[in-house]
Design an enzyme around this catalytic site. Sequence first.
Site, PDB file in Angstrom:
ATOM      1  N   GLN A 187       5.546  -3.262  36.927  1.00 20.02           N
ATOM      2  CA  GLN A 187       5.408  -1.847  37.252  1.00 20.02           C
ATOM      3  C   GLN A 187       6.789  -0.982  36.780  1.00 20.02           C
ATOM      4  O   GLN A 187       7.017   0.131  36.907  1.00 20.02           O
ATOM      5  CB  GLN A 187       5.279  -1.429  38.720  1.00 20.02           C
ATOM      6  CG  GLN A 187       6.279  -2.044  39.587  1.00 20.02           C
ATOM      7  CD  GLN A 187       6.024  -2.005  41.024  1.00 20.02           C
ATOM      8  OE1 GLN A 187       5.230  -2.799  41.329  1.00 20.02           O
ATOM      9  NE2 GLN A 187       6.680  -1.088  41.851  1.00 20.02           N
TER      10      GLN A 187
ATOM     11  N   CYS B  17       3.203  -0.216  42.941  1.00 19.33           N
ATOM     12  CA  CYS B  17       2.749  -1.253  43.249  1.00 19.33           C
ATOM     13  C   CYS B  17       1.354  -1.307  43.633  1.00 19.33           C
ATOM     14  O   CYS B  17       0.325  -2.240  43.348  1.00 19.33           O
ATOM     15  CB  CYS B  17       3.601  -2.081  44.265  1.00 19.33           C
ATOM     16  SG  CYS B  17       3.705  -1.207  45.759  1.00 19.33           S
TER      17      CYS B  17
ATOM     18  N   HIS C 161       5.434  -2.834  49.916  1.00 18.15           N
ATOM     19  CA  HIS C 161       4.935  -3.100  48.763  1.00 18.15           C
ATOM     20  C   HIS C 161       3.428  -3.756  48.965  1.00 18.15           C
ATOM     21  O   HIS C 161       2.854  -4.406  49.799  1.00 18.15           O
ATOM     22  CB  HIS C 161       5.811  -4.330  48.323  1.00 18.15           C
ATOM     23  CG  HIS C 161       5.591  -4.752  46.948  1.00 18.15           C
ATOM     24  ND1 HIS C 161       5.717  -3.916  45.958  1.00 18.15           N
ATOM     25  CD2 HIS C 161       5.735  -5.936  46.546  1.00 18.15           C
ATOM     26  CE1 HIS C 161       5.837  -4.556  44.726  1.00 18.15           C
ATOM     27  NE2 HIS C 161       5.644  -5.839  44.979  1.00 18.15           N
TER      28      HIS C 161
ATOM     29  N   ASN D   8       2.703 -10.982  41.738  1.00 12.98           N
ATOM     30  CA  ASN D   8       3.472  -9.492  41.814  1.00 12.98           C
ATOM     31  C   ASN D   8       3.373  -8.700  40.794  1.00 12.98           C
ATOM     32  O   ASN D   8       2.678  -8.996  39.722  1.00 12.98           O
ATOM     33  CB  ASN D   8       4.947  -9.878  42.141  1.00 12.98           C
ATOM     34  CG  ASN D   8       5.679  -9.041  42.851  1.00 12.98           C
ATOM     35  OD1 ASN D   8       5.321  -7.724  42.960  1.00 12.98           O
ATOM     36  ND2 ASN D   8       6.815  -9.461  43.362  1.00 12.98           N
TER      37      ASN D   8
END
Length: 445
Positions: free
Chosen positions: A63, A69, A364, A386
Amino acid sequence: MSSEITKQEIADFKQAAQSPLTTIAQRATIKNGIHNASFNHEILNANTPTFSIDLDTGKVANQKQSGRCWMFAALNTMRHDMKDLFQLPSDFQLSQSYTFFWDKFEKANYFYQNVLDTAQEPLDSRKVAFLMTTPQQDGGQWDMIVAIIEKYGVVPQSVYPESAASSASREFNTTFNTLLRHDATILRDLVAHKASEETIDATRKALLANIYRVLTITFGEPPVEFNFEYRDKDNQYQIVKNLTPQTYFEKFVGWELSDYVSIINAPTADKPYNATYNVELLGNVVGGRQVKHLNVTIETMKSLAIAQLKDGKSVWFGVDMGPQVDRNNGLMADGIFSTDDLFQVNSKMTKAQRLDYGDSLMTHAMVLTGVDLNENEQPTKWKVENSWGEKAGKDGYFTMSDEWMSEFAYQIVVNKSYLSDELVDIYDNNQPKLLAPWDPMGALA
């Protein structure tokens, strides 16, 4: 009673702080910093990145310098299914910039609506001040990305690639929020002078025309129709012609988005379990899907995530990514930094206390792609995809201890089919409790 700190008290504090342990801790911290000085290798060794259930989800996304996110996590869960079904290459991605464009456009209109709805309140009311502090931002919730996709569909990244502002959004957000606050002065002034609904609506449309122009200059014109060209895993050329973003979603993703629901764990006194919640002023699409949470115990939340993972489906989830996270080793584990031992203090709070006292909230969103179950089918650690690129963690993947999940995970998204009949009935039929705009369950990942 006076609370002034006296010289004698300072002398007493200085005397009490003197000890060999304090001296050693002081030397280590001054040279290495708090986290390095308090690093707990035993926690690292206990959380090796090996999992009994481990989905193959391909390369991680990045990102970059943006707060997308939640968007990356949602599109990643969708591309995981697409990758296997259509034999797409491991680095295939859906366009996060495309959904970003429409989210910004819809958030502007949502802000205008909230400004008009609160126009009778004074500027110093908490609600109006809350709106003006951040008219819009990059962050969002699962239901908000669903609202965008239901209205605008999705496209592959090859059709609508990244721009400078989508990859590094701070400059744009500063400019955009100033424009939105300016527009708020116009809308509030119209209400104050009792302008007609027709005048207000015409003004809103003129403001939105400006917004659309700003967005197209910044991110580019979003596609209306396109061809999808790619090479599959066997390097065979494929092309599907004359697609729209909506038909692309239907053909290549095909999810029934209404079947996916937000499950939260908020163990505070004001939010009983097995009940649903909305958050005032939270959303992005006027007339679209609204944010709705079903609050359950952490044990129930984990069992739902495990059930979906066992079926080979990854899980969108939201956490507080601040505490006890070692980015270098890709580890989220309570106790990895033993700061209380380092400073000889006790700062422990319960999850409910951290929420109530402003110490924690969801910051997040990522994707659960695996879990390690013991002989009793209980989780010990989780695999996390992630969106910080391949340099963070192990090729972009993190290991999360089960204890850390209990303390700092707040939300997952699962298909309704994994819920009990009772929970489905509660989600579908119970009237949600409306939470204040600043409630921690309204935090944007």
